[in-house]
Every structure is written in C-alpha cells, then in structure tokens.
Design a protein around this motif. Structure first.
Motif, short mmCIF file in Angstrom:
data_model
loop_
_atom_site.label_atom_id
_atom_site.label_comp_id
_atom_site.label_asym_id
_atom_site.label_seq_id
_atom_site.Cartn_x
_atom_site.Cartn_y
_atom_site.Cartn_z
N GLY A 224 0.75 -1.28 0.11
CA GLY A 224 -0.05 0.09 0.03
C GLY A 224 0.77 1.35 0.07
O GLY A 224 0.19 2.34 -0.01
N ALA A 367 -9.69 2.84 4.37
CA ALA A 367 -8.32 2.60 4.60
C ALA A 367 -7.87 3.11 6.15
O ALA A 367 -7.21 2.27 6.82
CB ALA A 367 -7.49 3.30 3.84
N THR A 385 -2.56 2.46 4.93
CA THR A 385 -2.30 2.33 3.43
C THR A 385 -2.64 3.34 2.75
O THR A 385 -3.67 4.06 2.62
CB THR A 385 -3.73 1.35 3.34
OG1 THR A 385 -3.82 0.11 3.89
CG2 THR A 385 -4.06 1.09 1.89
N SER A 391 -4.70 -3.73 3.27
CA SER A 391 -3.89 -3.71 4.38
C SER A 391 -2.81 -4.71 4.58
O SER A 391 -3.27 -5.80 4.24
CB SER A 391 -4.73 -3.41 5.62
OG SER A 391 -5.17 -2.08 5.90
#
Length: 481
Positions: A224, A367, A385, A391
């Motif tokens: 991410g 997120a 993220t 995640s």
C-alpha cells in the motif's frame, strides 16, 4: 502401460512449481465453508464489485449499447440512455470491424489505443505513441507476455519487491526463470533502499544469475505504499546503471488515500530526467480497468505501453499477441471509457464525478478505519494504506502459536489465518504468500468491504485476535523484525 502425458507425475515441472496464494489454501477452505452455509467475507482478492461496490453508470450504459446495437435504432432509446452515452456507443462501434463480436487487431482497436496514448500524454506531459501500446485481457496478461519475452531460462533473474504480488513469482516460475528478491523496509513505511537493490543483484550474480529486469508495484500490493519522485529517480538510475528493463505495475494509480505522495508515473519521471536515461532505459508500464474507482475486474481490460523498446522487439511481441488473435473487445471499450471519461459540460459528467468521487472518498475512510482497527489489536502493527486496496498488518505471533502451527504442519501465518477464517468467516491471505522476512508474519486483507460493515468486521477481527493471543501468549517470545 506407462505414464500418460497429463498424469501429474509427467506434467511440466514449472507448472507444479507455481504457487498463487491469493487463490490458495485459505481461499479453497473459505469456499468449502461457504458451501456448508457459513457466511464468508472474501477479503483475499481485490475484487470490488464482489464486495458491494456499484459499477459506474456511464461506462455500463455505453457498453450495453455496444453489446446490443439494435437498441440504437429504437426510437425510444433516448428515454433510457443519456445522449452522451448514445453518442459514445456509436463512436466505439464505428471503430470496430463488425461490433463487439468481431476480433480486433491483436494489439487492440487502433482508435482505443489512440485514446490511451492521449490519456498518457495528458497525465505525463509527454507524447505517447499508440503503436507502442498493446491492449490486453487485464494487466496480468500483459505482465505475463512481457516476462515471457524476457526470461530465456533459469539463468535469467527478475528483481521483484518482497512482499510482492504473487503474479510475479508464479509467472517467473512458470517460465522457468529466477526470482531475485529485494526487500521493502516495513519500519520505513515499506520504503525502498537502493543499496539493497545493489546487494540483491550482487548476490544473484554470485549464483550465476543474469538479472535482466526489475519490477516495481506503485502503489504497492500488498503493502500500500506510494513511491516518491525521488525514489523513482533512484530506481531509474539504478536500471540505467545495471542495464535492466523496468516493469512498472501502476494498476492502482487512481487509488491514493493521502496527499503527501500523489501518484507519479515511472514514465513521467524518466522523461523528466532527460538524456541519456530518457532515451536509453527500457520501460514497460501496465494499467487496468480492474482497480481504481472502476473495479471492473471481471471485464478483463488492460494495457501496456513500451518506452525505448526496439522496433524488432515490438514486432516479436506483436507476433506473440497474434497467437491469441484479439484481446477481449468489450474490455477494450471499457479501457477507452476509462481513459476518456465524460468531460465538463457532458450530460453524464456530474453523475460520473459524483459516483467516482464517492467511491474514492469512501475507500480513503475505509483505509483509515482498517489501519486504526489493526493497530488497536494485541500484537498487531500496521502501516497506513497510502494507496492501492490492501492492508498488510504484521502479526506478532507468540512462540507457543508458532509451535502449535508446526505441530499442525502449517506455516505460522497460514495457521493464524485459518483460525481467523473458521472463527469469523473473514478470508484473508497469509503474508507468506507474498514473501516476508524470516520469522516475521503478516496477512493481507482488502479494504473493500462496505464502509457500513467495516466497524463490525474490525470488531470481529479484534475479538478473535485478542482471544488467540491470550490462548497462546507466553510473555517471553514473539515473532517480529
């Protein structure tokens, strides 16, 4: 009678070496539990529509009309479809050689490739050549096609970030090459250190491996993170010095959840750097309709663009594409619509912006909910993220849990994820499926479950995790970097 050609024992050994954890043991067990009636939350794969994301209206309207062109002759078509969707459908149908049921050029419809080139020029500020853009059945097919051209045998290596999306490890195994890992630094928000790249290449060469290419995934999957411009410059300089082709997996370029590091393409940075790099470094960039706020995974639409690739090589890649005759034609229309969406003043513009902005803003909130949720759990640490759809929390497994996993014949993070699945119905992917440092354990989950369901999912995870830790806690030893 001896072994038959398709008996397991006589299969191509490279096929047997392939592993793809995203659809591996956890997914198969989740599917079994679902058949038994258990509610399963499939967070193992970035599949937005399967988790409730609604398709954008405008592209579906256009493709519906392209799929059923007789509707365009209906005098009432304007009552069901907006005028700009009708115009766009006619625009794309004129590009085809017989509608969506006819093969296109093996590189894709020329008019759509031109639209992709115009999109790239708007994004990067530099012209793009449609003749160097190939449309593909999702970005994955393009990645496989290019790796097939690069890998000549097990002596050829490809630098791949670890943790990595297993498309790369699986494809390299399938084509008989060697994966050369370079480790991202979790403590530095999954940052990349160029010194580690030099070390990875030196180690590979000491084993007789010729490193020919480097993969970057930006934003990162499963990690991410978003690469900074400075990082990309270092990478491109490194590829220039080491004479490597750079494969830029940029499929999550619309999925950015912070403002400090916006997406910047490897191609733009390369062009900004000027000669000699800008006309020497070989670069192949990939994009797709499967991610972003589109999430059209099932349509299988993608493209790759080649920079500084010699004409004779382009011809060879075209030849290989021709074996499959044509990429999926409806998906090519989706790609055209992604790179050339409604513009200000168009009838559908306001609705398109409202829908796409709503999806991205919700993903940004999800997120944060997921990162905060993981960090509230016992022995769980998670970086925010910054981009993409996942995640990747680190799970600090107690020694007793690791011992229990070994007794059960499981890798420790697989053991943890199976227990999580059985207890909660949450289907994840163990970090070992992506690669990780020895003795460190993770899981990957998407941030895609519906926003209203997210608090309950995270509460369920926390309850399971904290009870698991209590059961196996020995207060002496943990897995951790």
């Amino acid at each position: 009678m001896g072994l038959k050609a398709l008996d397991y024992e006589s299969l191509n050994e490279n096929v047997k070496k392939v592993q793809y954890a995203v659809r591996g043991e956890l997914y198969l067990r989740a599917s079994e539990l679902q058949k038994e009636g258990k509610k399963i939350i499939f967070t193992n794969v970035g599949n937005p529509h399967a988790l409730g994301q609604k398709p954008l209206s405008f592209p579906r309207q256009v493709v519906a009309l392209c799929q059923a062109p007789f509707l365009l002759d209906d005098p009432n078509v304007g009552m069901l479809f907006p005028a700009d969707a009708i115009a766009k459908a006619k625009h794309y149908l004129t590009m085809t050689s017989g509608g969506l049921g006819a093969y296109s050029d093996s590189r894709g419809i020329p008019g759509v490739r031109k639209e992709v080139a115009e999109f790239i020029e708007r994004r990067d500020g530099y012209p793009s050549d449609p003749e160097l853009i190939f449309l593909t059945d999702g970005a994955s097919k393009g990645v496989m096609q290019i790796l097939n051209c690069i890998i000549r045998g097990e002596g050829d290596g490809v630098l791949v970030p670890v943790p990595q999306y297993p498309l790369y490890s699986a494809t390299i195994s399938l084509f008989g090459g060697s994966l050369v890992p370079y480790y991202l630094e979790e403590g530095a928000n999954w940052g990349l250190d160029v010194n580690d790249l030099h070390q990875s290449v030196a180690q590979a060469r000491s084993k007789g491996i010729t490193v020919r290419a480097m993969v970057i995934i930006n934003p990162g999957n499963p990690t991410g993170q978003c690469l900074s411009e400075a990082n990309l410059r270092e990478i491109l300089r490194f590829c220039f010095q080491e004479n490597l082709v750079l494969l830029g997996d940029e499929v999550y370029q619309q999925n950015i959840y912070q403002d400090e590091r916006p997406f910047i393409s490897a191609r733009k940075v390369l062009m900004d750097m000027g000669p000699p790099l800008s006309n020497e470094v070989q670069l192949v960039s990939f994009h797709t309709v499967s991610k972003g706020y589109w999430g059209e995974c099932g349509q299988r639409g993608g493209y790759f663009e080649m920079t500084n690739i010699p004409p004779r090589t382009v011809d060879e890649i075209y030849k290989i594409s021709s074996i499959s005759l044509s990429p999926n034609v409806p998906a090519q229309i989706f790609m055209g619509l992604m790179v050339n969406p409604p513009k200000p003043g168009d009838i559908s513009y306001d609705q398109f912006v409202r829908e796409s902005k709503g999806i991205l803003e919700s993903l940004r909130r999800r997120a944060r909910i997921m990162t905060d949720g993981f960090n509230s759990c016992r022995n769980v640490v998670c970086n925010f993220t910054e981009g993409a759809m996942y995640s990747f929390p680190q799970i600090r497994l107690p020694r007793k849990a690791i011992e229990a996993a070994k007794k059960a014949g499981k890798v420790p993070d697989v053991f943890y994820c199976l227990k999580l699945l059985e207890a909660t119905g949450i289907s994840t992917v163990p970090g070992s499926g992506f690669g990780q440092k020895e003795g460190v354990f993770h899981l990957r989950t998407t941030i895609l479950p519906a926003e209203e369901d997210m608090p309950a999912i995270m509460a369920s995870f926390k309850k399971f995790n904290d009870e698991f830790m209590e059961q196996y806690e020995d207060y002496r030893s943990y897995s951790r970097m």
